[in-house]
Design a protein around this motif. Structure first.
Motif, PDB file in Angstrom:
ATOM      1  N   SER A 123      62.507  35.491  56.416  1.00 51.39           N
ATOM      2  CA  SER A 123      62.916  36.350  57.516  1.00 51.39           C
ATOM      3  C   SER A 123      64.335  35.990  57.938  1.00 51.39           C
ATOM      4  O   SER A 123      64.747  34.837  57.845  1.00 51.39           O
ATOM      5  CB  SER A 123      61.958  36.154  58.694  1.00 51.39           C
ATOM      6  OG  SER A 123      62.360  36.927  59.790  1.00 51.39           O
ATOM      7  N   THR A 124      65.067  36.995  58.382  1.00 51.46           N
ATOM      8  CA  THR A 124      66.390  36.748  58.928  1.00 51.46           C
ATOM      9  C   THR A 124      66.725  37.829  59.942  1.00 51.46           C
ATOM     10  O   THR A 124      66.209  38.944  59.867  1.00 51.46           O
ATOM     11  CB  THR A 124      67.470  36.685  57.827  1.00 51.46           C
ATOM     12  OG1 THR A 124      68.668  36.161  58.371  1.00 51.46           O
ATOM     13  CG2 THR A 124      67.747  38.050  57.232  1.00 51.46           C
ATOM     14  N   LYS A 125      67.568  37.486  60.898  1.00 48.17           N
ATOM     15  CA  LYS A 125      68.089  38.445  61.865  1.00 48.17           C
ATOM     16  C   LYS A 125      69.547  38.714  61.511  1.00 48.17           C
ATOM     17  O   LYS A 125      70.273  37.803  61.130  1.00 48.17           O
ATOM     18  CB  LYS A 125      67.987  37.910  63.284  1.00 48.17           C
ATOM     19  CG  LYS A 125      66.569  37.846  63.807  1.00 48.17           C
ATOM     20  CD  LYS A 125      66.560  37.599  65.303  1.00 48.17           C
ATOM     21  CE  LYS A 125      65.159  37.472  65.836  1.00 48.17           C
ATOM     22  NZ  LYS A 125      64.390  38.694  65.751  1.00 48.17           N
ATOM     23  N   VAL A 126      69.943  39.973  61.645  1.00 48.01           N
ATOM     24  CA  VAL A 126      71.317  40.377  61.366  1.00 48.01           C
ATOM     25  C   VAL A 126      71.828  41.145  62.580  1.00 48.01           C
ATOM     26  O   VAL A 126      71.156  42.045  63.081  1.00 48.01           O
ATOM     27  CB  VAL A 126      71.399  41.268  60.104  1.00 48.01           C
ATOM     28  CG1 VAL A 126      72.834  41.701  59.846  1.00 48.01           C
ATOM     29  CG2 VAL A 126      70.828  40.541  58.893  1.00 48.01           C
ATOM     30  N   ASN A 127      73.022  40.768  63.058  1.00 49.02           N
ATOM     31  CA  ASN A 127      73.626  41.420  64.209  1.00 49.02           C
ATOM     32  C   ASN A 127      74.685  42.406  63.730  1.00 49.02           C
ATOM     33  O   ASN A 127      75.725  42.009  63.216  1.00 49.02           O
ATOM     34  CB  ASN A 127      74.235  40.375  65.141  1.00 49.02           C
ATOM     35  CG  ASN A 127      74.741  40.980  66.432  1.00 49.02           C
ATOM     36  OD1 ASN A 127      74.861  42.198  66.565  1.00 49.02           O
ATOM     37  ND2 ASN A 127      75.047  40.131  67.387  1.00 49.02           N
ATOM     38  N   LEU A 128      74.407  43.688  63.900  1.00 49.95           N
ATOM     39  CA  LEU A 128      75.338  44.745  63.524  1.00 49.95           C
ATOM     40  C   LEU A 128      75.940  45.430  64.738  1.00 49.95           C
ATOM     41  O   LEU A 128      76.568  46.477  64.616  1.00 49.95           O
ATOM     42  CB  LEU A 128      74.617  45.791  62.663  1.00 49.95           C
ATOM     43  CG  LEU A 128      73.985  45.285  61.374  1.00 49.95           C
ATOM     44  CD1 LEU A 128      73.200  46.400  60.699  1.00 49.95           C
ATOM     45  CD2 LEU A 128      75.037  44.735  60.442  1.00 49.95           C
ATOM     46  N   SER A 129      75.768  44.834  65.919  1.00 54.08           N
ATOM     47  CA  SER A 129      76.197  45.494  67.159  1.00 54.08           C
ATOM     48  C   SER A 129      77.717  45.650  67.254  1.00 54.08           C
ATOM     49  O   SER A 129      78.192  46.494  68.007  1.00 54.08           O
ATOM     50  CB  SER A 129      75.656  44.750  68.377  1.00 54.08           C
ATOM     51  OG  SER A 129      76.126  43.425  68.399  1.00 54.08           O
TER      52      SER A 129
END
Length: 87
Positions: free
Chosen positions: A54-60
């Protein structure tokens, strides 16, 4: 070299929330390692990395719009593509 591209067909890969406000989670529900690439519709690379579980990606920080997430299975070399909407 045979390369198979599967579009939105994997039940063991989840990308959520979709649509998103910019922060997404990519979950892999099996023991496999994937290379991840996220591109905008012009083909500009936004994110690249490896994922195991699992990973989180910040595209904000990027523009609102539609992005394509390519997940490449490191063992089979299958490519899975998912569409992501950032609002």
């Amino acid at each position: 070299l045979w390369l198979q591209i599967l579009i939105n067909s994997l039940e063991h890969i989840s990308v959520y929330p979709n649509p998103s406000d910019g922060i997404i989670t990519i979950d892999i529900a099996q023991d496999a390692q994937y290379a991840v690439k996220i591109v905008d519709l012009r083909g500009k690379l936004i994110y690249e990395g490896d994922i195991y579980n699992s990973t989180k990606v910040n595209l904000s920080e990027y523009n609102k719009g539609i992005y394509l997430i390519s997940l490449i299975d490191k063992s089979s070399k299958d490519v899975h593509v998912k569409k992501l909407i950032v609002r």
